[in-house]
Design an enzyme around this catalytic site. Structure first.
Site, short mmCIF file in Angstrom:
data_model
loop_
_atom_site.label_atom_id
_atom_site.label_comp_id
_atom_site.label_asym_id
_atom_site.label_seq_id
_atom_site.Cartn_x
_atom_site.Cartn_y
_atom_site.Cartn_z
N HIS A 353 -46.61 16.20 -11.04
CA HIS A 353 -45.76 16.43 -9.88
C HIS A 353 -44.68 15.35 -9.78
O HIS A 353 -43.50 15.65 -9.64
CB HIS A 353 -46.63 16.42 -8.62
N GLU A 354 -45.10 14.11 -9.87
CA GLU A 354 -44.15 13.01 -9.66
C GLU A 354 -43.11 12.93 -10.77
O GLU A 354 -41.92 12.74 -10.52
CB GLU A 354 -44.89 11.68 -9.54
N HIS A 357 -40.26 15.32 -10.40
CA HIS A 357 -39.15 14.91 -9.53
C HIS A 357 -38.02 14.31 -10.38
O HIS A 357 -36.84 14.50 -10.09
CB HIS A 357 -39.61 13.89 -8.50
N GLU A 377 -39.75 20.04 -3.76
CA GLU A 377 -41.19 19.78 -3.71
C GLU A 377 -41.99 20.88 -4.40
O GLU A 377 -42.96 20.62 -5.11
CB GLU A 377 -41.64 19.63 -2.26
N HIS A 437 -42.42 19.15 2.43
CA HIS A 437 -43.74 19.40 1.85
C HIS A 437 -44.36 20.67 2.41
O HIS A 437 -45.28 21.23 1.81
CB HIS A 437 -44.66 18.21 2.12
#
Length: 535
Positions: A353-354, A357, A377, A437
């Site tokens: 996920h990170e 980004h 997100e 989110h």
């Protein structure tokens, strides 16, 4: 520009560092007839040159005129020779927020279509601010409480994310939160009147032989050194370090301490471990899984598609129950959890996920505000989940429950996002007012429906029951196909201001490119969007 990270939980302007490619575009214009008779595109440089010429030849389409320059951001070359060249834009040297564009070209470099963010004509009456930078910096600090050791940095921009250009101060406030986690806020104010235009979090967070916390005993790539080994991946290049619990705001790529070990056996496999190498095992291995997923599935070499490896930090802050990606540091930062229910934040889907980004920043640059922020997100949730499916680990079984390992029983879920009590299942005219989110639920729900379909279903031992917002029945085509469609939509068709309606169009264009218009995949994408009320 340098940016701070973003969060997988509520609490950047995230834009890849652009390379100036032209200062006087008209001087580089190539006549349309020349492009039409030229040979097929055979290189990245050729695609860029043709794109510049096509912008000049179709200036009315792009709203491109005097006092504007283009900054190269990304190039996608299709197997058939078609190309898609992405630019950011400046006006009299100032970044245009919402001015990015993509030039779509056929194999011979002929202009076929365009993708544009909200701004068409970025012209403002004056680029001389009436409100001083110091006033903007002070205002941004005043509306950013709870950020320790805060530094307020204003930047003069043309803000046109809603389509109407304003001379504005975009001020980034950076510092640390109470647990040492990265904390920041971006405040945009009109440089003529001082009126605040918008404000949003500047954080992306998510939340040898390695004895890992989450994936059992695994093989990890390390590098021999004098007297032992270090957690440096010789294949992908990333290095994993101990941040020694310092605050994220003070971390740079050169910070921390490298992990070393004499026998190349790392960690003890326990959650809430006192062996500091245990979290490092998961972080090191899951960074490799993420790199390999993007490389082997999408042909992307690293976050920026330039082969550059990241620095990975574990043990950031004190009881920081999250993880983050930082463009400015080009690094992953992970916390130790809350010490009671949530262990170290280094599981597969969190790491994926990170780092996603960073991929989003380097491509579409989806703004971290409004519906674009929800899509940002959602994109990280989608590809973080797909990293988990790619790894297919027997202990951390692939599922549609985001961060179920490090934030039990799960932080978000795809089949019915509203089960967390806050996320949106369906699009509405107010979804963009939600925290990003929670507005991401619309995109997550779409991804699940397009992948698995509606109704009750058990996958890898987990039972899901996904509703539709229009009472339709949706048949999925599998997450592998939908992820490929979403990646192409992100990297080729989306821009910084894409909203859910734009995401529908972008993903249908991508489905058409990959599988043909009107086919099973195309129809599944369309049906799933309608099922979440995006028509």
């Amino acid at each position: 520009m340098s940016t701070t990270p973003r969060s997988r939980r509520p609490r950047r302007p995230l834009a890849a560092v652009a390379v100036a490619v032209v200062t006087a575009l008209a001087a580089l214009a190539i006549p349309t007839t020349a492009a039409a008779t030229s040979p097929a595109i055979d290189s990245r440089d050729t695609a860029i040159a043709r794109a510049l010429a096509n912008v000049a030849d179709h200036a009315d389409v792009f709203g491109f005129g005097s006092s504007q320059d283009l900054l190269l951001k990304d190039v996608v070359l299709d197997p058939d020779g078609a190309s898609h060249v992405r630019f950011d834009r400046t006006y009299q040297g100032l970044p245009v927020i919402g001015g990015d564009l993509v030039v779509h070209q056929d194999p011979k470099g002929r202009f076929t279509d365009s993708s544009r963010a909200a701004a068409h004509d970025p012209t403002v009456k004056s680029t001389v601010p009436l409100v001083p930078a110091q006033a903007s910096a002070a205002h941004a600090l005043s509306v950013s409480p709870g950020i320790q050791d805060a530094v307020s940095t204003p930047e003069l921009v043309v803000w046109a994310a809603d389509g109407t250009p304003h001379l504005a101060w975009r001020t980034t406030v950076k510092g640390s939160g109470e647990n040492g986690q990265p904390a920041g806020r971006v405040v945009v104010t009109d440089a003529t009147t001082g009126e605040q235009i918008e404000s949003y979090d500047a954080e992306h967070q998510a939340s040898g032989t390695g004895n890992s916390e989450y994936t059992g005993t695994i093989t990890i790539d390390t590098t021999p050194i004098s007297g032992g080994y270090t957690l440096t991946d010789p294949v992908r290049g990333h290095v994993t370090k101990d941040a020694n619990n310092v605050s994220a705001g003070s971390i740079t790529a050169s910070s921390g301490t490298r992990f070393t070990d004499a026998d190349n056996i790392w960690g003890d496999g326990k959650k809430f471990s006192t062996d500091r190498a245990t979290a490092a095992v998961d972080a090191h291995a899951n960074t490799a899984w993420t790199y390999d997923y993007y490389k082997n599935v999408h042909g992307r070499s690293g976050i920026k598609n330039d082969g550059k490896a990241a620095t990975v930090f574990v043990h950031v802050g004190t009881r920081w129950d999250n993880a983050s990606w930082s463009d400015g540091c080009f690094c992953m930062m992970t916390g130790d959890g809350n010490g009671t229910t949530d262990p170290e934040q280094v599981d597969l889907d969190t790491m994926g996920h990170e780092m996603t980004h960073g991929v989003t920043s380097a491509t579409a640059g989806l703004r971290y505000s409004g519906e674009s922020g929800g899509l940002n997100e959602s994109t990280s949730d989608i590809f973080g989940t797909m990293v988990e499916w790619y790894a297919n680990n027997a202990i951390d079984t692939p599922d549609y429950l985001f961060s179920d390992q490090s934030t039990p029983p799960w932080l978000r879920r795809f089949d019915k996002p509203s089960l967390d009590g806050r996320s949106a299942n369906c699009w509405s005219s107010t979804v963009g007012t939600l925290d990003v989110h929670y507005s991401s639920g619309v995109g997550n729900h779409w991804f699940y429906l397009a992948s698995e379909g509606s109704g009750s279903k058990t996958v890898n031992g987990v039972t899901y029951n996904s509703p539709t917002c229009n009472n339709s029945i949706v048949t999925g085509v599998g997450n592998q196909k939908i992820a490929k469609i979403w990646y192409r939509a992100l990297t080729v068709y989306m821009t910084s201001t894409t909203n859910y309606q734009g995401a529908r169009t972008a993903s249908l264009n991508a489905a058409r490119d990959l599988y043909g218009a009107g086919g099973t995949e195309y129809n599944a994408v369309a049906a799933a969007w309608s099922a979440v009320s995006v028509n």
